[in-house]
Design an enzyme around this catalytic site. Structure first.
Site, short mmCIF file in Angstrom:
data_model
loop_
_atom_site.label_atom_id
_atom_site.label_comp_id
_atom_site.label_asym_id
_atom_site.label_seq_id
_atom_site.Cartn_x
_atom_site.Cartn_y
_atom_site.Cartn_z
N HIS A 1 -0.08 -0.15 -4.06
CA HIS A 1 0.80 -1.06 -3.35
C HIS A 1 2.10 -1.23 -4.13
CE1 HIS A 1 -2.42 -3.26 -0.72
NE2 HIS A 1 -2.47 -1.95 -0.59
N GLU B 1 3.85 -3.88 -5.25
CA GLU B 1 3.85 -4.78 -6.40
C GLU B 1 3.11 -4.14 -7.58
OE1 GLU B 1 3.33 -7.29 -2.58
OE2 GLU B 1 2.64 -5.37 -3.35
N CYS C 1 -0.97 -8.94 -1.08
CA CYS C 1 -2.34 -8.94 -0.56
C CYS C 1 -3.27 -9.74 -1.45
CB CYS C 1 -2.86 -7.51 -0.41
SG CYS C 1 -3.12 -6.66 -1.98
N CYS D 1 -2.96 -7.49 -5.11
CA CYS D 1 -1.65 -7.73 -5.73
C CYS D 1 -1.51 -9.18 -6.19
CB CYS D 1 -0.54 -7.34 -4.76
SG CYS D 1 -0.51 -5.55 -4.47
#
Length: 174
Positions: free
Chosen positions: A61, A63, A98, A108
């Site tokens: 992801h 981040e 998330c 994250c």
């Protein structure tokens, strides 16, 4: 670290535009959102790191990529990245971080919270372009988890349509 002279200090909309430009680099897929993230030292107005969905190997992801790249540049383990982040570190992300991931992946939100384990360092504020749609996870509680831990969560209005258009590229439209 790279200076950000083209973005005025605290120009949240421009930093969100920068995060969106990274989201656009993510490959369109039906199984995830295209998200961009920018890690910034608000004290010096310097971009520390950037990331986008699937930038690094694995189901990564935005981040996660930004934090991993910064930890790598600082020669520290990803779990220890908070110990080397500047005191005024903030994160711009096009979508709410998330709170749930598939097996083996750290959400994250947990990664962001993990940056705070080193005293006065770590991510202090998360600037978000849009809440996570219920496409993959219904009722993402990323915002509430961050706020409960003392991390400021701020919605940056103005780019919602562009962010959602980019995030859902590759998804089947009904």
């Amino acid at each position: 670290m790279e200076a950000s002279p083209e973005i005025a200090p605290l120009d949240h909309l421009e930093y969100m535009r920068l995060a969106l430009s990274f989201a656009e680099m993510s490959p369109p897929k039906p199984t995830n959102f295209r998200v961009g993230a920018v890690l910034v030292d608000e004290g010096t107005n310097q971009v520390l790191s950037t990331g986008f969905t699937l930038e690094l190997p694995g189901n990564t992801h935005a981040e996660q990529c930004a934090l991993r790249k910064y930890s790598s540049a600082q020669n520290v383990a990803e779990e220890a990245v908070g110990s080397v982040l500047p005191a005024q570190t903030v994160l711009y992300t096009t979508m709410e971080p998330c709170q749930t991931r598939s097996a083996g992946n750290i959400p994250c939100v947990e990664r962001i919270l993990g940056t705070r384990s080193g005293g006065d360092r770590g991510v202090k504020t998360v600037y978000v372009g849009v809440k996570e749609p219920d496409t993959f996870v219904v009722g993402n509680a990323g915002q509430s988890k961050l706020e409960q831990a003392g991390i400021v969560y701020i919605h940056v209005p103005g780019l919602e349509q562009e962010i959602l258009y980019t995030a859902t590229a590759g998804h089947q439209k009904s």
